[in-house]
Design an enzyme around this catalytic site. Structure first.
Site, PDB file in Angstrom:
ATOM      1  N   THR A 119       0.837  -1.204   0.000  1.00  0.00           N
ATOM      2  CA  THR A 119       0.000   0.000   0.000  1.00  0.00           C
ATOM      3  C   THR A 119       0.874   1.256   0.000  1.00  0.00           C
ATOM      4  O   THR A 119       0.635   2.192  -0.781  1.00  0.00           O
ATOM      5  CB  THR A 119      -0.922  -0.005   1.237  1.00  0.00           C
ATOM      6  OG1 THR A 119      -1.714  -1.196   1.189  1.00  0.00           O
ATOM      7  CG2 THR A 119      -1.817   1.213   1.279  1.00  0.00           C
ATOM      8  N   CYS A 147     -16.651  -8.418   1.952  1.00  0.00           N
ATOM      9  CA  CYS A 147     -17.136  -8.833   3.271  1.00  0.00           C
ATOM     10  C   CYS A 147     -16.408  -8.101   4.387  1.00  0.00           C
ATOM     11  O   CYS A 147     -16.949  -7.936   5.474  1.00  0.00           O
ATOM     12  CB  CYS A 147     -16.968 -10.329   3.445  1.00  0.00           C
ATOM     13  SG  CYS A 147     -15.341 -10.908   3.030  1.00  0.00           S
TER      14      CYS A 147
HETATM   15  N1  PLP Z   1      -1.896  -4.414  -4.386  1.00  0.00           N
HETATM   16  C1  PLP Z   1      -2.422  -5.630  -4.570  1.00  0.00           C
HETATM   17  C2  PLP Z   1      -2.708  -6.091  -5.964  1.00  0.00           C
HETATM   18  C3  PLP Z   1      -2.703  -6.451  -3.479  1.00  0.00           C
HETATM   19  O1  PLP Z   1      -3.242  -7.652  -3.676  1.00  0.00           O
HETATM   20  C4  PLP Z   1      -2.418  -5.969  -2.176  1.00  0.00           C
HETATM   21  C5  PLP Z   1      -2.746  -6.778  -0.995  1.00  0.00           C
HETATM   22  O2  PLP Z   1      -3.643  -7.602  -1.004  1.00  0.00           O
HETATM   23  C6  PLP Z   1      -1.852  -4.690  -2.045  1.00  0.00           C
HETATM   24  C7  PLP Z   1      -1.602  -3.935  -3.171  1.00  0.00           C
HETATM   25  C8  PLP Z   1      -1.514  -4.129  -0.700  1.00  0.00           C
HETATM   26  O3  PLP Z   1      -0.359  -4.736  -0.187  1.00  0.00           O
HETATM   27  P1  PLP Z   1      -0.050  -4.662   1.383  1.00  0.00           P
HETATM   28  O4  PLP Z   1      -1.005  -5.599   2.047  1.00  0.00           O
HETATM   29  O5  PLP Z   1       1.371  -5.107   1.499  1.00  0.00           O
HETATM   30  O6  PLP Z   1      -0.244  -3.259   1.794  1.00  0.00           O
END
Ligand code: PLP
Length: 394
Positions: free
Chosen positions: A81, A333
């Site tokens: 993120t 959910c």
């Molecule tokens: N981008 C994608 C495609 C993801 O699947 C995820 C997490 O599920 C993220 C970003 C976010 O990653 P993080 O959980 O390390 O913040």
């Protein structure tokens, strides 16, 4: 309640590999120095961070090395993120005259919600549609990217369906108009070959916990020469591009995890694909009125999104959980709503199918026995739920 656990939710998170755990432990209680310290207790640890930087760089084909032999195109972050937010922030700062951002409607919230924030700051955000296979509308992309576009952000592969996007073409379209290109490769890294140099990508996000490193560590690739405005200001860590004392143990583990994924890429691709295909073959043979979501000809090896008509995904998950099987649903959910996910909605999957969607995602620690056990339990679960469903006409 079964005691055993069949974990088929590896797109949500993965277990830390034993080798990764081993690589991390020295940096918790023994070599706990701060990499920025002058004394050797810190200096030794700084070297570990640089080794991990090289290992991450090698996984994604970031080739540039500085005078010390380290790949400085990699900035360590706290998660995917943060990487996505930092990339978009840096991209719009690097193209100050441009006020448009082009992305896709099926991105992860880490991209979509940052784009919403950019919209509040006055940017025009275009979220490109996908078709019913989840494929990106490239005509729309070519039409929308223009001289006012600061950045195009398209995920490498979708977390729900595994569909892989045409990154090379999207990147070329962005560059043709002078825009920067970012890709969220959080689900793709470690599963498919990535070469940022060959594709000329400007920013690429990776997250540790999707490839058997711990949660709370990630990396952002930033092409050499791109002016980078940090998201987090503080000390001089990461060459002043990301303030905050480095999470050394997790970074060491992340590096090891990347090295392992790279070494086993082809083997794991074959094994994960085989498990996914066997699961789908068995489900298709045993259960009527299902649909497999996404671009089945071009998707991640270990992801299978299956819709079971006329029942709720959450009910399926709860019953599977009683047999120790962990998967996830295609509904939002987590927000407490039973709205189908934005990805399935964008693909135009009918509500009756979208509600009954389950995502199974595999890792190197799964086996064919897991597949057989899962289908064995799944078949009566679906039959039972359909029996009590007011919508099922059998
Ligand atoms: N981008 C994608 C495609 C993801 O699947 C995820 C997490 O599920 C993220 C970003 C976010 O990653 P993080 O959980 O390390 O913040």
């Amino acid at each position: 309640m079964e005691n055993k656990v069949i974990y088929l939710d590896n797109n949500a998170t993965t277990c830390v590999a034993p080798e990764v755990f081993e690589a991390m432990t020295p940096y918790l209680c023994e070599q706990y120095g701060n990499p920025s310290s002058i004394h050797r207790f810190g200096g030794n640890v700084a070297a570990v961070v640089e080794t991990a930087r090289r290992q991450v760089a090698e996984l994604i084909g970031a080739k540039w090395r500085d005078r010390d032999g380290n790949a400085s195109e990699i900035i360590f972050t706290s998660c995917g993120t943060e990487g996505d937010n930092a990339a978009l922030n840096a991209a719009v700062c690097a193209r100050p005259g441009r006020k448009k951002v082009v992305t896709s409607i099926v991105e992860h919230p880490a991209v979509l919600h940052y784009c919403d924030e950019l919209e509040r700051r006055g940017y025009t955000v275009v979220k490109l549609p996908v078709n019913n296979l989840g494929q990106l509308d490239m005509d729309a992309l070519n039409k929308e990217v223009d001289e006012n576009t600061a950045v195009v952000s398209i995920m490498w592969a979708n977390n729900e369906t595994g569909t892989i996007f045409p990154i090379k073409e999207a990147c070329a379209a962005a560059h043709a108009k002078g825009a920067l290109f970012h890709t969220d490769a959080v689900q793709a890294a470690g599963k498919v070959k990535i070469d940022v140099d060959a594709l000329d990508i400007d920013f690429l996000t990776v997250s540790g916990h999707k490839l058997h490193a711990p949660k709370g560590v990630g990396a952002l690739f930033v092409r050499r020469g791109i002016r980078f405005t940090p998201l987090i200001f503080g000390g001089h860590q990461e060459r002043s591009r990301r303030g905050g004392t480095e999470n050394v143990a997790s970074i060491a583990g992340f590096g090891k995890a990347c090295e392992m994924s790279l070494a086993q890429l082809d083997k794991e691709y074959a094994e994960l694909s085989a498990m996914r295909d066997e699961l789908e073959r068995r489900v298709c043979a045993a259960i009527p009125q299902i649909r497999i979501n996404g671009d089945t000809a071009n998707r991640l090896p270990g992801t299978s999104s299956i819709s079971f008509e006329c029942i709720e995904g959450e009910s399926i998950l709860m019953l599977l959980d009683m047999f120790g099987i962990c998967a996830s649903s295609g509904s939002a959910c987590t927000t407490g709503s039973l709205e189908p996910s934005h990805v399935l909605r964008a693909m135009g999957i009918p509500y009756s199918a979208a509600h009954g969607t389950v995502r199974f995602s595999f890792s190197r620690y799964n086996t064919m026995d897991d597949v057989k056990y899962t289908v064995e339990k799944l078949v009566p679960v679906i039959a039972r739920l359909r029996e009590i469903s007011p919508y099922w006409k059998g």
